[in-house]
Write an enzyme that holds these catalytic residues in place. Structure first.
Site, PDB file in Angstrom:
ATOM      1  N   ASP A 118     -30.305  37.156  34.161  1.00 24.78           N
ATOM      2  CA  ASP A 118     -30.635  35.685  33.434  1.00 24.78           C
ATOM      3  C   ASP A 118     -32.115  35.840  33.664  1.00 24.78           C
ATOM      4  O   ASP A 118     -32.775  35.909  34.661  1.00 24.78           O
ATOM      5  CB  ASP A 118     -30.080  34.561  33.986  1.00 24.78           C
ATOM      6  CG  ASP A 118     -29.431  33.691  33.173  1.00 24.78           C
ATOM      7  OD1 ASP A 118     -30.084  33.019  32.574  1.00 24.78           O
ATOM      8  OD2 ASP A 118     -28.162  33.244  33.554  1.00 24.78           O
ATOM      9  N   ASP A 220     -32.470  32.029  29.038  1.00 29.58           N
ATOM     10  CA  ASP A 220     -32.042  30.876  29.047  1.00 29.58           C
ATOM     11  C   ASP A 220     -32.756  29.771  28.123  1.00 29.58           C
ATOM     12  O   ASP A 220     -33.951  29.946  28.002  1.00 29.58           O
ATOM     13  CB  ASP A 220     -32.291  30.083  30.377  1.00 29.58           C
ATOM     14  CG  ASP A 220     -31.645  28.981  30.959  1.00 29.58           C
ATOM     15  OD1 ASP A 220     -30.575  28.905  30.934  1.00 29.58           O
ATOM     16  OD2 ASP A 220     -32.302  27.806  31.258  1.00 29.58           O
ATOM     17  N   GLU A 286     -29.720  32.176  24.690  1.00 31.24           N
ATOM     18  CA  GLU A 286     -28.954  30.968  24.764  1.00 31.24           C
ATOM     19  C   GLU A 286     -29.607  29.772  23.815  1.00 31.24           C
ATOM     20  O   GLU A 286     -30.710  29.438  23.844  1.00 31.24           O
ATOM     21  CB  GLU A 286     -28.958  30.153  25.984  1.00 31.24           C
ATOM     22  CG  GLU A 286     -28.080  28.812  26.071  1.00 31.24           C
ATOM     23  CD  GLU A 286     -28.398  27.925  27.024  1.00 31.24           C
ATOM     24  OE1 GLU A 286     -29.248  28.098  27.848  1.00 31.24           O
ATOM     25  OE2 GLU A 286     -27.567  27.228  27.284  1.00 31.24           O
ATOM     26  N   HIS A 347     -20.488  29.200  32.206  1.00 26.18           N
ATOM     27  CA  HIS A 347     -20.477  28.415  33.432  1.00 26.18           C
ATOM     28  C   HIS A 347     -20.903  26.933  33.055  1.00 26.18           C
ATOM     29  O   HIS A 347     -21.389  26.023  34.316  1.00 26.18           O
ATOM     30  CB  HIS A 347     -21.494  28.920  34.528  1.00 26.18           C
ATOM     31  CG  HIS A 347     -22.868  28.967  33.722  1.00 26.18           C
ATOM     32  ND1 HIS A 347     -23.317  29.750  32.369  1.00 26.18           N
ATOM     33  CD2 HIS A 347     -24.088  28.322  33.917  1.00 26.18           C
ATOM     34  CE1 HIS A 347     -24.365  29.555  32.059  1.00 26.18           C
ATOM     35  NE2 HIS A 347     -25.129  28.905  33.111  1.00 26.18           N
ATOM     36  N   ASP A 348     -21.075  26.776  31.940  1.00 28.32           N
ATOM     37  CA  ASP A 348     -21.578  25.312  31.397  1.00 28.32           C
ATOM     38  C   ASP A 348     -20.497  24.453  30.703  1.00 28.32           C
ATOM     39  O   ASP A 348     -20.551  23.394  30.125  1.00 28.32           O
ATOM     40  CB  ASP A 348     -22.528  25.245  30.229  1.00 28.32           C
ATOM     41  CG  ASP A 348     -24.026  25.788  30.969  1.00 28.32           C
ATOM     42  OD1 ASP A 348     -24.226  25.606  32.268  1.00 28.32           O
ATOM     43  OD2 ASP A 348     -24.752  26.412  30.476  1.00 28.32           O
TER      44      ASP A 348
HETATM   45  C1  NOJ Z   1     -28.876  26.478  30.464  1.00 29.77           C
HETATM   46  C2  NOJ Z   1     -27.973  27.106  31.669  1.00 29.77           C
HETATM   47  O1  NOJ Z   1     -26.913  27.588  31.040  1.00 29.77           O
HETATM   48  C3  NOJ Z   1     -27.544  25.839  32.503  1.00 29.77           C
HETATM   49  O2  NOJ Z   1     -26.709  26.269  33.480  1.00 29.77           O
HETATM   50  C4  NOJ Z   1     -28.811  25.049  33.088  1.00 29.77           C
HETATM   51  O3  NOJ Z   1     -28.408  24.238  33.885  1.00 29.77           O
HETATM   52  C5  NOJ Z   1     -29.918  24.960  31.994  1.00 29.77           C
HETATM   53  N1  NOJ Z   1     -29.948  25.943  30.987  1.00 29.77           N
HETATM   54  C6  NOJ Z   1     -31.356  24.552  32.666  1.00 29.77           C
HETATM   55  O4  NOJ Z   1     -31.723  25.937  32.889  1.00 29.77           O
END
Ligand code: NOJ
Length: 559
Positions: A118, A220, A286, A347-348
């Site tokens: 990441d 990210d 992302e 993970h989100d």
């Molecule tokens: C996206 C990530 O997937 C998430 O987990 C994170 O909180 C935010 N970006 C901030 O970095």
């Protein structure tokens, strides 16, 4: 639509399957309740032992993934569990050391597993030495590495932008009398990517890890790194839900000026040139934008990201027509050089099995691993892990703490369930007391039945379905490289599609309902049903009528 390629012409990131590991939650080797890199090394054989024969019909012991994406493991105060990086070129002692990382790369590569890490370019931690310097005085050389602004002449915040995690995106700094910008927590100040020194320093970060042998980066919130030069106010979103949390300023706006600015593509091209110098590396991003804007992230001639993450299947209603339309729209929008990809968990997000139910989660596994494009599989989804139940007093996620349990991301970050033993085999015992260690998040209550050991022993388990699908995909060039075509089989509650390749054809028929369905497949040739999501039938198919049981998906190899 892109023409078929031979699978041996494909890059590893096209042919392979990516498995996301959230390092805090995968395997704790040190007995402190938090997962670590040594834990990942310990479990590499589970992921791919590098020796299994892909053409064997037995269900292999190892999963058969091709690449691991590791969420952040950098030194960090953990305000956002590692997405607040205090040193881009080191490892948090919780997770190990650079030596552990090097060993992980070596051991993964020995098994043919690629390592994707990441990269968090949009913001650092407020504890990063760069920000500590930046906030120390207005004339510090690093002041312009971050985004500082005076209040408006009439007083108040520099603009109306909101933080993703609630409240305004600006925090007042008493010492220097200005606001700084943070798209996420106030502990995550945004770097100023219009500053050439920042670009150089962050390119050096990529070089540091490329030199250590990493195969790719998941970048990210890459679409956010460049902001409007004038930082203009974002317009109100007329379609915003009236039920939004009162503090959700971000959710009330159209994000016209804080993200997806055209100049971001120039930065991505620079990343890409650097990766290309090393060869055979992969850039994943992302991204959260509509299809026409999203497609641009591949670059004009394929000089952008290799894989802008495609999250669309995560938020669509789970029905065959919606999923088919999304696949078709994406296939139609892709330029010939662009390679598709699909994500069903992260993970989100809510756990897949919770979102669509455990029966349909088996259909989803078949969908993910048979569509054209690179699948990303989230740890634990191969067991059908569901959202964890997190009591309020154990909540950790800053988003959940701010907005409440409905938006708590801890639910999908609970410890991986390996065994029916203490902490589901996630942690060891405490070395000083020999007592079982309490993991950083509670282990889900179903761990005694839902774990790797139990599911390995049960021939038709979810885990064995994933293994079977993954290894069938590895052995079948059609599934890696073949063209995609939707098939009209009558009715719209099953999704039927064909993959076609010079080496053969496969037909997938997925029943999205909990009732039986009989399909009529036009021009059906003889074939063999090779995998049912129930893992209980293989048979010859010789006519155009195909019966599916409730929640059943099948792969038919056409002869
Ligand atoms: C996206 C990530 O997937 C998430 O987990 C994170 O909180 C935010 N970006 C901030 O970095």
């Amino acid at each position: 639509m892109t023409q078929p390629s031979l699978s041996h012409d494909l890059h590893w990131w096209q042919r392979g399957v990516v498995y996301q590991i959230y390092p805090r939650s995968f395997k704790d080797n040190t007995g402190n309740g938090v997962g670590d890199l040594q834990g990942v090394i310990e479990k590499l054989d589970y992921l791919n032992d590098g020796s299994t024969d892909p053409t064997s019909n037995d269900i292999p012991k190892s999963l058969g993934i091709d690449a691991i994406w590791l969420s952040p493991f950098y030194p960090s105060p953990m305000a956002d569990f590692g997405y607040d990086v205090a040193d881009y070129c080191n490892i948090h002692p919780l997770f190990g050391s650079l030596d552990t990382f090097d060993l992980l790369v070596t051991e993964a590569h020995r098994r043919g597993i690629k390592i994707i890490i990441d990269y968090v370019p949009n913001h650092s931690s407020d504890q990063h030495p760069w920000f500590i310097e930046s906030r120390s005085s207005r004339d510090n050389p690093k002041r312009t590495w971050y985004i500082w602004r005076d209040p408006k002449p009439e007083g108040g915040l520099p603009n109306n932008w909101g933080s993703v995690f609630g409240g305004p995106a600006w925090t007042w700094d008493e010492t220097t009398g200005q606001y700084y910008f943070h798209q996420f927590l106030k502990e995550q100040p945004d770097l100023n990517w219009r500053n050439s020194e920042v670009r150089q320093a962050m390119l050096d970060v990529l070089r540091f890890w490329l030199d250590r042998g990493v195969d790719g980066f998941r970048m990210d919130v890459i679409g956010m790194i460049i902001k409007d030069t004038k930082l203009r106010d974002n317009p109100t979103n007329p379609d915003a839900s009236p039920d939004l949390h009162p503090d959700d300023i971000f959710g009330r706006h159209l994000h016209l000026y804080n993200e997806d600015q055209d100049e971001v593509h120039e930065v991505i091209r620079i990343f890409r040139r650097l990766l290309d110098e090393y060869g055979n590396r992969c850039a994943i991003g992302e991204l959260w934008c509509d299809l026409p804007r999203w497609v641009k992230y591949y670059g004009e001639n394929g000089d952008g990201l290799h894989l802008p993450f495609n999250f669309r299947l995560l938020s669509l209603p789970w029905n065959a027509e919606a999923i088919r339309q999304s696949v078709e729209q994406m296939e139609a929008a892709l330029p010939t050089f662009a390679w598709p990809n699909y994500v069903l968990g992260s993970h989100d997000a809510q756990r897949l099995a919770t979102r669509i139910g455990s029966k349909q989660a088996r259909v989803a596994a078949m969908l993910l691993l048979t569509l054209r494009g690179t699948p990303t599989l989230y740890y634990g989804d191969e067991l059908g892990m569901e959202n964890g139940v997190i009591p309020i007093e154990k909540m950790q996620d800053p988003q959940g703490l701010h907005f409440g349990p409905d938006r708590n991301r801890d639910v999908c970050r609970t410890p991986m369930q390996w065994t029916d033993g203490p902490s589901a085999g996630f942690s060891t015992t405490d070395s000083s007391t020999s007592e079982p260690v309490e993991p950083w998040l509670p282990v889900s209550a179903d761990f005694e039945s839902r774990n790797v050991d139990a599911q390995s022993a049960e021939p038709t388990s979810m885990l064995n379905l994933y293994r079977r699908l993954l290894w069938y995909r590895r052995a079948t060039p059609t599934l890696q490289a073949g063209r995609y075509m939707s098939v009209d089989a009558g009715g719209d509650d099953c999704f039927v599609y064909l993959r076609e390749h010079p080496t053969g054809k496969c037909l997938m028929a997925l029943n999205f309902t909990d009732q039986s369905r009989t399909l009529s497949i036009p021009n059906m040739q003889n074939g063999s049903l090779v995998i049912s999501t129930y893992l209980d039938r293989t048979e010859t198919v010789s006519n155009s009528t195909l019966s599916l049981r409730p929640n059943e998906g099948v792969i038919i190899r056409i002869e």
